[in-house]
Design a protein around this motif. Structure first.
Motif, PDB file in Angstrom:
ATOM      1  N   CYS B   3       0.816  -1.164   0.163  1.00 58.48           N
ATOM      2  CA  CYS B   3       0.016  -0.081   0.003  1.00 58.48           C
ATOM      3  C   CYS B   3       0.906   1.017   0.204  1.00 58.48           C
ATOM      4  O   CYS B   3       0.618   2.165  -0.657  1.00 58.48           O
ATOM      5  CB  CYS B   3      -0.837   0.025   1.067  1.00 58.48           C
ATOM      6  SG  CYS B   3      -2.319  -1.302   1.050  1.00 58.48           S
ATOM      7  N   HIS B  28      -3.567  -2.457  -7.964  1.00 52.57           N
ATOM      8  CA  HIS B  28      -3.626  -2.502  -6.516  1.00 52.57           C
ATOM      9  C   HIS B  28      -4.799  -1.852  -6.004  1.00 52.57           C
ATOM     10  O   HIS B  28      -5.481  -1.883  -5.249  1.00 52.57           O
ATOM     11  CB  HIS B  28      -2.335  -2.275  -6.329  1.00 52.57           C
ATOM     12  CG  HIS B  28      -2.020  -2.111  -4.481  1.00 52.57           C
ATOM     13  ND1 HIS B  28      -1.695  -3.175  -3.739  1.00 52.57           N
ATOM     14  CD2 HIS B  28      -2.395  -0.944  -3.688  1.00 52.57           C
ATOM     15  CE1 HIS B  28      -1.675  -2.998  -2.598  1.00 52.57           C
ATOM     16  NE2 HIS B  28      -2.285  -1.550  -2.393  1.00 52.57           N
ATOM     17  N   CYS B  32      -7.558  -2.594  -3.453  1.00 51.29           N
ATOM     18  CA  CYS B  32      -7.477  -2.157  -2.269  1.00 51.29           C
ATOM     19  C   CYS B  32      -8.227  -1.293  -1.660  1.00 51.29           C
ATOM     20  O   CYS B  32      -8.434  -0.091  -2.442  1.00 51.29           O
ATOM     21  CB  CYS B  32      -5.744  -1.996  -1.886  1.00 51.29           C
ATOM     22  SG  CYS B  32      -5.539  -1.251  -0.162  1.00 51.29           S
TER      23      CYS B  32
END
Lengths: 188, 223
Positions: B3, B28, B32
């Motif tokens: 992250c 991502h 996420c």
């Protein structure tokens, strides 16, 4: 005794001095530059000062200073870059003197209430966003600040900003990237 | 990609003004929730900054700006030309250099003709080592020594006659003296002062023209 004055066709009267001829020529050349670059001077000053009245004063002062040294400018194409630099310097000086005066005036007043930290969305939506942005702008290095202001002016591409500043396009992009990044990091 | 890396990439992409994220960052960010929210928040913040900056610098120009500048331009004097300023500076510099050089030359002791140095330099037997000439001792003894009346230094410098000797003459004299030991007799003859008896033997005779016939000017018969 009667006097006769010889006036050649297309010539000038004897009373018209060379200084007046030069002044009129300078006026004509400067007038063209003034019409083209006057608004730009105001916008640069406005970007620094965020006050229209102060920006107008500074723009006038910058244009008059440019006129005083207009003869020394050998290339008229560089007038815009020259004027932007003069205006930016004058605006920064004015802004600093204003800040000093405000600091003196508020020296005896009560300390400001520091607001509680807020989230990014709240900052963007709040009325304090403008003042926070102003403080973040003031904290930026001058060269980043100028690039940011020039790139925000409508009608100016990054290539033109590079010409005005006399730096390569890659330098402008790099400065703009770092300026935006630092600005947002200060606002978060 | 974790992250932290994803958020850094998002920040760089937004700061660079890119509209589309890189594929791995987009993947991502889509998977996420935290990075998705971060992206939306930062994008809004950048948009708000851009909007505020544009509204700040693109405010309408006051209509009185240019007329006010024009009015003040008419009151201003004509700006001096750059070349005239530089030339006036050059002229001042030339005048200053000339003044300094003239003052320096006037203060130099040898430059004034009445100065002691100038007077002494006129004689070959001066203190200048390059041009000073010292004749041999026996030759110097053959001449009667002139009677020198010693006077004060202030009087001698002004009362002495001024003789200007050219540099070529001085060098020639030095060469002549240097060659004296070889042709000493000739030199003595040439430089020997005339005796009083020789002067008395001189006789000045009138010029006589014997075969000269004088005729009066008369006109010819044809005239």
């Amino acid at each position: 005794m009667q006097e006769f004055v010889l006036i050649q066709p297309g010539g000038t009267l004897e009373g018209e001095s060379a200084g007046e001829i030069r002044k009129s020529r300078l006026h004509r050349e400067f007038e063209a530059c003034l019409a083209e670059c006057g608004p730009l001077a105001f916008r640069v000053a406005q970007g620094v000062l965020r006050n229209s009245a102060d920006a107008e004063d500074v723009a006038q002062e910058a244009l008059l200073r440019a006129y005083q040294k207009f003869d020394r400018l050998q290339d008229l194409k560089r007038f815009r870059a020259w004027l932007v630099r003069i205006t930016f310097r004058l605006a920064l000086d004015r802004w600093r003197s204003t800040k000093r005066r405000e600091r003196r005036e508020t020296e005896w007043s009560l300390p400001e209430q520091q607001p509680a930290p807020a989230s990014t969305e709240e900052i963007a939506a709040s009325s304090e966003f403008q003042s926070r942005l102003e403080r973040a702008l003031e904290a930026l290095p001058e060269k980043f600040r100028l690039v940011l202001l020039l790139a925000a002016i409508q009608g100016y591409t990054l290539e033109e900003v590079a010409k005005i500043l006399g730096v390569p396009l890659g330098t402008v992009k790099s400065r703009l990237f770092l300026a935006r990044k630092q600005l947002v990091e200060k606002l978060r | 990609m974790n992250c932290k890396q994803c958020q850094e990439k998002i920040m760089e992409s937004l700061a660079a003004g890119e509209d589309v994220l890189a594929p791995e960052v987009a993947t991502h960010q889509n998977s996420c929730v935290v990075c998705g929210e971060f992206y939306v928040a930062q994008r809004n913040l950048f948009q708000a900054v851009d909007t505020e900056l544009q509204s700040l610098v693109n405010r309408p120009v006051p209509p009185a700006l240019l007329p006010a500048v024009r009015a003040r331009l008419d009151e201003m004097p004509v700006p001096r030309r750059a070349w005239s300023a530089s030339w006036s500076f050059a002229a001042l510099a030339v005048v200053a250099i000339m003044a300094v050089s003239i003052g320096h030359s006037l203060r130099r002791p040898g430059s004034h003709p009445n100065s002691p140095k100038a007077t002494s330099s006129a004689s070959p037997s001066v203190s200048n080592p390059q041009t000073a000439v010292h004749p041999p001792r026996e030759w110097r003894n053959s001449f009667p020594k002139p009677k020198v009346k010693r006077v004060g230094p202030a009087v001698s410098s002004t009362a002495a006659p001024e003789v200007i000797v050219l540099e070529e003459e001085r060098q020639a004299f030095a060469k002549f003296v240097a060659e004296l030991p070889e042709q000493r007799g000739v030199a003595l003859t040439m430089t020997r002062p005339a005796l009083e008896a020789d002067k008395d033997s001189l006789e000045i005779a009138l010029l006589r023209v014997e075969s000269l016939e004088l005729k009066s000017l008369e006109g010819t018969p044809g005239e």
